[in-house]
Motif scaffolding. Sequence first.
Motif, PDB file in Angstrom:
ATOM      1  N   VAL A  58     -16.006 -10.762 -22.796  1.00 41.83           N
ATOM      2  CA  VAL A  58     -17.334 -11.303 -23.119  1.00 41.83           C
ATOM      3  C   VAL A  58     -17.434 -12.777 -22.735  1.00 41.83           C
ATOM      4  O   VAL A  58     -18.366 -13.464 -23.159  1.00 41.83           O
ATOM      5  CB  VAL A  58     -17.670 -11.141 -24.620  1.00 41.83           C
ATOM      6  N   HIS A 251     -21.861  -6.674 -36.032  1.00 45.29           N
ATOM      7  CA  HIS A 251     -21.852  -8.030 -35.494  1.00 45.29           C
ATOM      8  C   HIS A 251     -20.883  -8.207 -34.333  1.00 45.29           C
ATOM      9  O   HIS A 251     -20.764  -9.296 -33.792  1.00 45.29           O
ATOM     10  CB  HIS A 251     -21.479  -9.045 -36.586  1.00 45.29           C
TER      11      HIS A 251
ATOM     12  N   PRO B 236     -29.607 -20.599 -22.957  1.00 47.95           N
ATOM     13  CA  PRO B 236     -29.412 -19.570 -21.930  1.00 47.95           C
ATOM     14  C   PRO B 236     -30.470 -18.465 -22.038  1.00 47.95           C
ATOM     15  O   PRO B 236     -30.849 -18.081 -23.151  1.00 47.95           O
ATOM     16  CB  PRO B 236     -28.017 -19.013 -22.229  1.00 47.95           C
ATOM     17  N   SER B 240     -24.300 -11.990 -22.860  1.00 46.97           N
ATOM     18  CA  SER B 240     -23.521 -10.810 -22.493  1.00 46.97           C
ATOM     19  C   SER B 240     -23.485  -9.789 -23.623  1.00 46.97           C
ATOM     20  O   SER B 240     -23.168  -8.635 -23.421  1.00 46.97           O
ATOM     21  CB  SER B 240     -22.097 -11.214 -22.112  1.00 46.97           C
ATOM     22  N   ASP B 241     -23.821 -10.224 -24.829  1.00 45.92           N
ATOM     23  CA  ASP B 241     -23.850  -9.316 -25.986  1.00 45.92           C
ATOM     24  C   ASP B 241     -24.819  -9.951 -26.977  1.00 45.92           C
ATOM     25  O   ASP B 241     -25.318 -11.050 -26.752  1.00 45.92           O
ATOM     26  CB  ASP B 241     -22.436  -9.222 -26.587  1.00 45.92           C
ATOM     27  N   CYS B 244     -25.288 -12.418 -32.241  1.00 41.53           N
ATOM     28  CA  CYS B 244     -24.692 -12.249 -33.572  1.00 41.53           C
ATOM     29  C   CYS B 244     -23.179 -12.077 -33.440  1.00 41.53           C
ATOM     30  O   CYS B 244     -22.436 -12.368 -34.370  1.00 41.53           O
ATOM     31  CB  CYS B 244     -25.315 -11.068 -34.309  1.00 41.53           C
ATOM     32  N   ASN B 245     -22.742 -11.596 -32.278  1.00 42.02           N
ATOM     33  CA  ASN B 245     -21.312 -11.562 -31.962  1.00 42.02           C
ATOM     34  C   ASN B 245     -20.975 -12.920 -31.350  1.00 42.02           C
ATOM     35  O   ASN B 245     -20.952 -13.078 -30.132  1.00 42.02           O
ATOM     36  CB  ASN B 245     -21.025 -10.418 -30.984  1.00 42.02           C
ATOM     37  N   GLY B 247     -18.487 -14.581 -30.833  1.00 37.58           N
ATOM     38  CA  GLY B 247     -17.355 -14.646 -29.906  1.00 37.58           C
ATOM     39  C   GLY B 247     -17.769 -14.446 -28.459  1.00 37.58           C
ATOM     40  O   GLY B 247     -17.054 -14.855 -27.545  1.00 37.58           O
ATOM     41  N   SER B 248     -18.899 -13.798 -28.234  1.00 40.19           N
ATOM     42  CA  SER B 248     -19.348 -13.520 -26.866  1.00 40.19           C
ATOM     43  C   SER B 248     -20.245 -14.630 -26.322  1.00 40.19           C
ATOM     44  O   SER B 248     -20.704 -14.551 -25.188  1.00 40.19           O
ATOM     45  CB  SER B 248     -20.124 -12.203 -26.836  1.00 40.19           C
TER      46      SER B 248
END
Lengths: 290, 415
Positions: A58, A251, B236, B240-241, B244-245, B247-248
């Motif tokens: 990611v 999430h 942006p 890419s996801d 809320c994630n 990490g991405s």
Amino acid sequence: MQRSYPLPVTRPHRHVRSPGRWLGTALVYLLCLLVALLTLIPLVWMILGSLKSADEVVAYPPTFLPHHFAWHNYVEVFTTVPFGRYILNTFFVATSVTVVALLFHSMAAYALARLKFRGRDALFLGIVATLMIPFSVTLIPTFILVKSLGWLDTYWALIIPAIPNAFGIFLLRQFYLGLPVELEEAARLDGATPAGIFWRIALPMSQPILATLATFFFLANWNAYLWPLIVTQNPNMRVTQVALAAFSGEHSTSWQLIMAGATVAALPGLLLYLFLQRYLIEGIKLSGLK
Amino acid sequence: MQKSKKVLFALAASLLLASSAQAATLQFWKFGTPEETANKALQGWVDQWNKENPDTQVALKLFPFNDYTGPVLTTAFASGSGPDVFWASPGTFLQYVSSGVAADLSSIFTPALRADLLPAAVQAVTVNGKPYAMPFEQEPVALFYNKDILAKYKIPVPRSWNDVLKASATLKAAGVTPIVIEPAPGAYQNFTWYPFLWQTGANVANPSLTQATMNSGGAAQALDFWRALIQRGYAPRTASDCTCNIGSTPFASGKAAMIVDGMWAIQMLKEAGKVNFGVTHLPTPTGKNPVTVYGGWTQVVNAKGQNVEAAKKFTAWMWAQGTQRPLEWVSKVNSKFSPRKSVTAAGKSYYDQPYLRDFRDLILPTARAEPRFPAEMVKIVGDAIQSSMFRNTPGQVAANQAQAQLVPYLKTLPK
């Protein structure tokens, strides 16, 4: 006096091409190659994604090649969930549906193509008309039926409702209509019954179309998602596509595991296609459908 | 004749006895996989309940998250085979109430529980004065910022929309991604945009959902703020996801200075350990008070189930009795808040930790519950946000378009 005969006009041989024509062919090939490469991009991206770490898959901006090949993703897919069991489930369901569907569809199609009985055309029309009904419309009634039969969370629920398929009957009927009647008449003169003609003549001759349909049915059931999702609640009854969806959480999504699982799940389909692609293309040509 | 009647009666009686002797099994449905920490904890509670209540067994069934509220629950309820207990999101809550699926939980909302619950949490599950779901978690949204980046460019932590725009101009010129907001349409984007709307004093509709209010100037301001972030290249345009994630997102890799995200992101950022981050309330229009939103699932009992009272008892046992299980859920299993004051108080040492302290003291007091808008309203509002962000539609124009669609739609809702 020697007669003079006009010399035959010789046409340039077909393989001698003008530079313009050669260039045109080269361009067509180039275009085909480009399209083939474009088609491969998702597959390549999936495989490369399956080898990236959770962070890298990611990462922004995205990387093309993995910095470190994370082969352990494949191990993780099989250890975090019983993915092997899911593959076996899917294989059993897809194979069962394909075999049974081909048997019944070919019998029904032959009857509709060759036997004469009252209401035959109306029956065929009715079968073809079911193609117009979207699955979302029949989803809940079929679910109620399956539930009332006590089939929820069983292989019956995954296999039986997937067998009836108007497309298969339609395709096979069109094929049987094109078979030479003379062959069947000769067999009949030799004393063969309609069933005998079907088993000994029509069915062996329909191998290409059966192979095409087998590919269609197997792939469709191998990739089935919505129906298996709602009729199975026991984790042991899951199929691969449902199992892959479960890697996506509220999430966070384990994309690397989804990619690894999807790569494994894509292998049987790819192998099947490689072995049966000749029949598949032939079937599309025969039916005019894709 | 008499004899055969007696035999029949005896048979019927024995069948009845046999059925009553059988333990009732409650179906408890939610999303996720058995391997997740949260679901392992829930399974542990279910096992404990089953041990303590041999007459009422509970079976926890898990489904893929993306289709849980869609095909899974919809098909199950449409065919009359819905679970006895299930989790509902704010977006589907009203649908379950109006269809009669959600049971009235007044009997387990004791005066003591009502006094313990935050008023906003009770309000969020109440329809016509009756509670139809059990709230058990709150996840507020805040502004996360990269301390190192802001320090490097001598930018103070932004407090207002103007601060954000000013800081973004500096950061963009320096080649840093200034801020990340959710670019993809959907319920999550709306969820993170609502606080910006509320900060202006505006709302999508009135509380009873009888009157659309998107054409107020506030909606236009909030739309214009997000439009500016995208159109000026400060945020942006793609992700890419789901952001809320966290990490991405570029924030997690130290490439973005700020992000609008939820409390759940703390755990992810701490585990990754790559960013020296801080948390503050969302920036506001100059002179306005901070307001944010909190999300969270609620537990609903199926009014059409076979064991409604047992399902209510199980729900009360999980979330309303004592503080041990609710605290375990919000502190050990997840990083959230409980809507019960006693649980937050019992977890004082946990919430005294960095970041969590900021959320408790600074952000949670300004949080409102996620609106219970049906999917159609989410789409209308989402279209306005997308139109402003990516078609550069002026906020007032997009807000008016949304208003024109909301007015007839709200008339179709059951009163």
